[in-house]
Design a protein around this motif. Structure first.
Motif, PDB file in Angstrom:
ATOM      1  N   UNK A  27       0.833  -1.212   0.000  1.00 55.37           N
ATOM      2  CA  UNK A  27       0.000   0.000   0.000  1.00 55.37           C
ATOM      3  C   UNK A  27       0.861   1.253   0.000  1.00 55.37           C
ATOM      4  N   UNK A  28       0.595   2.117  -0.974  1.00 54.33           N
ATOM      5  CA  UNK A  28       1.306   3.393  -1.052  1.00 54.33           C
ATOM      6  C   UNK A  28       0.349   4.476  -0.577  1.00 54.33           C
ATOM      7  N   UNK A  29       0.685   5.109   0.545  1.00 56.62           N
ATOM      8  CA  UNK A  29      -0.126   6.218   1.047  1.00 56.62           C
ATOM      9  C   UNK A  29       0.311   7.506   0.351  1.00 56.62           C
ATOM     10  N   UNK A  30      -0.657   8.277  -0.091  1.00 51.05           N
ATOM     11  CA  UNK A  30      -0.364   9.580  -0.692  1.00 51.05           C
ATOM     12  C   UNK A  30      -0.977  10.639   0.222  1.00 51.05           C
ATOM     13  N   UNK A  31      -0.180  11.591   0.647  1.00 49.53           N
ATOM     14  CA  UNK A  31      -0.711  12.620   1.553  1.00 49.53           C
ATOM     15  C   UNK A  31       0.064  13.929   1.353  1.00 49.53           C
ATOM     16  N   UNK A  32      -0.576  15.040   1.751  1.00 49.97           N
ATOM     17  CA  UNK A  32       0.097  16.345   1.686  1.00 49.97           C
ATOM     18  C   UNK A  32       0.883  16.614   2.973  1.00 49.97           C
ATOM     19  N   UNK A  34       3.799  16.072   4.893  1.00 48.28           N
ATOM     20  CA  UNK A  34       5.142  15.548   4.642  1.00 48.28           C
ATOM     21  C   UNK A  34       5.709  14.773   5.821  1.00 48.28           C
ATOM     22  N   UNK A  35       5.391  15.232   7.036  1.00 52.81           N
ATOM     23  CA  UNK A  35       5.945  14.574   8.229  1.00 52.81           C
ATOM     24  C   UNK A  35       5.430  13.126   8.327  1.00 52.81           C
ATOM     25  N   UNK A  36       4.134  12.997   8.072  1.00 52.53           N
ATOM     26  CA  UNK A  36       3.501  11.677   8.128  1.00 52.53           C
ATOM     27  C   UNK A  36       4.125  10.745   7.067  1.00 52.53           C
ATOM     28  N   UNK A  37       4.298  11.277   5.882  1.00 48.68           N
ATOM     29  CA  UNK A  37       4.851  10.471   4.781  1.00 48.68           C
ATOM     30  C   UNK A  37       6.311  10.078   5.083  1.00 48.68           C
ATOM     31  N   UNK A  38       7.084  11.022   5.643  1.00 55.53           N
ATOM     32  CA  UNK A  38       8.479  10.692   5.981  1.00 55.53           C
ATOM     33  C   UNK A  38       8.516   9.548   6.985  1.00 55.53           C
ATOM     34  N   UNK A  39       7.642   9.616   7.985  1.00 62.47           N
ATOM     35  CA  UNK A  39       7.620   8.554   9.012  1.00 62.47           C
ATOM     36  C   UNK A  39       7.237   7.205   8.404  1.00 62.47           C
ATOM     37  N   UNK A  40       6.253   7.240   7.500  1.00 61.01           N
ATOM     38  CA  UNK A  40       5.828   5.986   6.856  1.00 61.01           C
ATOM     39  C   UNK A  40       7.000   5.384   6.091  1.00 61.01           C
ATOM     40  N   UNK A  41       7.757   6.237   5.386  1.00 60.46           N
ATOM     41  CA  UNK A  41       8.890   5.727   4.594  1.00 60.46           C
ATOM     42  C   UNK A  41      10.054   5.291   5.465  1.00 60.46           C
ATOM     43  N   UNK A  42      10.253   5.990   6.599  1.00 61.92           N
ATOM     44  CA  UNK A  42      11.352   5.583   7.490  1.00 61.92           C
ATOM     45  C   UNK A  42      11.083   4.234   8.134  1.00 61.92           C
ATOM     46  N   UNK A  43       9.804   4.008   8.511  1.00 65.84           N
ATOM     47  CA  UNK A  43       9.538   2.816   9.336  1.00 65.84           C
ATOM     48  C   UNK A  43       8.848   1.684   8.593  1.00 65.84           C
ATOM     49  N   UNK A  44       8.189   1.993   7.494  1.00 61.33           N
ATOM     50  CA  UNK A  44       7.495   0.990   6.668  1.00 61.33           C
ATOM     51  C   UNK A  44       6.470   0.154   7.426  1.00 61.33           C
ATOM     52  N   UNK A  45       6.031   0.639   8.559  1.00 62.41           N
ATOM     53  CA  UNK A  45       4.974  -0.061   9.298  1.00 62.41           C
ATOM     54  C   UNK A  45       4.417   0.866  10.381  1.00 62.41           C
ATOM     55  N   UNK A  64       5.128   5.682   1.325  1.00 59.44           N
ATOM     56  CA  UNK A  64       4.341   6.906   1.182  1.00 59.44           C
ATOM     57  C   UNK A  64       4.905   7.820   0.116  1.00 59.44           C
ATOM     58  N   UNK A  65       4.025   8.666  -0.442  1.00 59.22           N
ATOM     59  CA  UNK A  65       4.477   9.704  -1.385  1.00 59.22           C
ATOM     60  C   UNK A  65       3.851  11.021  -0.954  1.00 59.22           C
ATOM     61  N   UNK A  66       4.704  12.046  -0.864  1.00 54.79           N
ATOM     62  CA  UNK A  66       4.227  13.393  -0.555  1.00 54.79           C
ATOM     63  C   UNK A  66       3.701  14.002  -1.851  1.00 54.79           C
ATOM     64  N   UNK A  67       2.387  14.248  -1.896  1.00 53.76           N
ATOM     65  CA  UNK A  67       1.818  14.699  -3.174  1.00 53.76           C
ATOM     66  C   UNK A  67       2.035  16.189  -3.411  1.00 53.76           C
ATOM     67  N   UNK A  68       2.573  16.896  -2.427  1.00 54.67           N
ATOM     68  CA  UNK A  68       2.902  18.307  -2.660  1.00 54.67           C
ATOM     69  C   UNK A  68       4.173  18.380  -3.507  1.00 54.67           C
ATOM     70  N   UNK A  69       5.128  17.507  -3.194  1.00 50.92           N
ATOM     71  CA  UNK A  69       6.427  17.596  -3.870  1.00 50.92           C
ATOM     72  C   UNK A  69       6.608  16.567  -4.992  1.00 50.92           C
ATOM     73  N   UNK A  70       5.795  15.511  -4.999  1.00 48.70           N
ATOM     74  CA  UNK A  70       6.071  14.406  -5.944  1.00 48.70           C
ATOM     75  C   UNK A  70       4.858  13.962  -6.759  1.00 48.70           C
ATOM     76  N   UNK A  71       4.215  14.905  -7.396  1.00 46.52           N
ATOM     77  CA  UNK A  71       3.025  14.566  -8.204  1.00 46.52           C
ATOM     78  C   UNK A  71       3.333  13.514  -9.277  1.00 46.52           C
TER      79      UNK A  71
END
Ligand SMILES: NC(=O)c1ccc[n+]([C@@H]2O[C@H](COP(=O)([O-])OP(=O)(O)OC[C@H]3O[C@@H](n4cnc5c(N)ncnc54)[C@H](O)[C@@H]3O)[C@@H](O)[C@H]2O)c1
Ligand SMILES: O=P(O)(O)OC[C@@H](O)[C@@H](O)[C@H](O)[C@H](O)CO
Length: 372
Positions: A27-32, A34-45, A64-71
């Motif tokens: 599952x790839x979470x997409x959110x604006x 950035x902090x949440x997305x960074x944590x998801x990518x750092x921990x993967x769970x 995760x993908x930050x949709x503000x910076x990575x459309x």
């Protein structure tokens, strides 16, 4: 199998993401956020905790993908996903539509996009917005893409934990999806129920869970309470919530042929969920976006109008709840601020008429005006 889910918030992490992961999706979470997305990518769970029990489980196989910076990355994921879901809030659907359209353009295989929002026809609305961005590709993409509507039910309050990804949810959940609009293979997800006619499910949910919840929030705030649990413990409020649910229930029973006993049991289950002492749910979360909640198809005006149509009588409890929305003041909620300024310009009746789109002489407007 790859799922792209928009919105890594309460329902995204606490419900949809959790079921997708359990079903074996990456599952790839997409959110604006950035902090949440960074944590998801750092921990993967992350951990989902069931309120009121010792039970918890890990949601894994996520990124995760930050949709503000990575459309562009989001569009690339959409292009190869096996399932796309959202839980961002109805007002955000137009904002996620362009990138979904961008990704769908690249596809040659079918896929389904399910909006998991509290509204009737959420996926239909998302489809409308997505198609607006497709130009010449519109009919090809529309042929390939299913937008089945859904009803989602699980109470996930706003919360803060030291661990920012952890989420505490109620044990109860229901995710019902309209199978008739699915394109290609039907997704197999434990906890997801496919039905051929979603209308009774979404209306029963929205006009019971969300009608009752709104009653608890706005009357709770009116009587000076902070949480839904406090509101439920106030006998003055509880009797009004029950009254509102019997009014919306009267319409549901007449429209869909639920037995009085079965619907009465459903109401009792919902009330006990609201009263759950292990969930601390703020009235400001449940009462958020009051303009949306006074909309013509939403949880208060729609059942009240239908009650009048069926019974030629005023649903006095729903009227009282609508009146409580009109006096709801909350500086942190942009829609609550906008509602108050609309009321200042147009008065209670004028503001309600504009939002609810009722005719000037509709009996509901007069009844609410009398209540003020
Ligand atoms: N919380 C519940 O109890 C509950 C239950 C059933 C349904 N819902 C519905 O689920 C939806 C989400 O509610 P929630 O409680 O999870 O809200 P939330 O605020 O916790 O989560 C929404 C998430 O969407 C993100 N977001 C905002 N704009 C975005 C954008 N443009 N692109 C991607 N992400 C974006 C936010 O950053 C946030 O993380 C709403 O429609 C709500 O009605 C909520
Ligand atoms: O999400 P909203 O703003 O439409 O409504 C607030 C709550 O009533 C809602 O989030 C409920 O907790 C949820 O619908 C329970 O399934």
């Amino acid at each position: 199998m790859l799922a792209v889910h928009f919105g890594a918030g309460n329902i995204g992490r606490g419900f949809i993401g959790a079921l997708l992961s359990k079903a074996g999706y990456q599952t790839v979470f997409v959110d604006v956020n950035g902090e949440l997305i960074d944590q998801i990518n750092e921990r993967s769970k992350y951990t989902v905790e069931l309120a009121g029990s010792e039970d918890s489980f890990e949601v894994t196989n996520i990124s995760g993908i930050n949709s503000v910076t990575n459309q562009e990355d989001v569009a690339a994921m959409i292009a190869k996903a096996d399932l796309i879901t959202t839980a961002v809030g109805p007002h955000i659907l137009p904002m996620v539509a362009p990138v979904i359209a961008e990704g769908l353009k690249e596809r040659t295989e079918s896929v389904n996009v399910i909006a998991c929002e509290n509204m009737i026809g959420g996926s239909d609305l998302l489809k409308e917005h997505v198609l607006e961005h497709l130009g010449a590709e519109k009919s090809r993409v529309a042929q390939l893409t299913g937008f089945p509507n859904a009803a989602v039910d699980r109470i996930v309050p706003d919360q803060t934990h030291e661990d920012k990804l952890k989420v505490t949810v109620e044990p109860y959940f229901e995710w019902v999806v309209d199978s008739t609009d699915i394109k290609g293979e039907k997704p197999e997800i434990a906890g997801l129920t496919l039905v051929e006619d979603l209308t009774p499910y979404i209306e029963r949910k929205l006009f019971t869970v969300n009608t009752g919840h709104a009653a608890a929030a706005y009357l709770g705030d009116y009587y000076g309470h902070q949480t839904i649990h406090q509101a439920m413990s106030d006998s003055r409020i509880l009797s009004k919530i029950k009254g509102a649910l019997h009014e919306s229930g009267d319409v549901l029973i007449k429209k869909y042929g639920f037995t009085k006993e079965a619907h009465g049991k459903y109401i009792e289950t919902i009330l006990s969920r609201f009263a759950n002492p292990d969930l601390s749910d703020e009235v400001t979360r449940v009462g958020r976006a009051p303009i949306r909640k006074l909309g013509p198809k939403d949880r208060l005006v729609r059942p009240a109008v239908e009650y009048i149509d069926w019974n030629k009588e005023i649903p006095t409890h729903l009227v009282e709840v609508i009146a409580a929305v009109l006096v709801y003041k909350q500086d942190q909620d942009p829609e609550a601020v906008e509602l108050q300024s609309l009321i200042k310009e147009q008065g209670y009746k004028g503001a309600l008429q504009e939002i609810s789109q009722l005719s000037e002489d509709h009996p509901l407007l007069n009844a609410v005006e009398k209540q003020m």
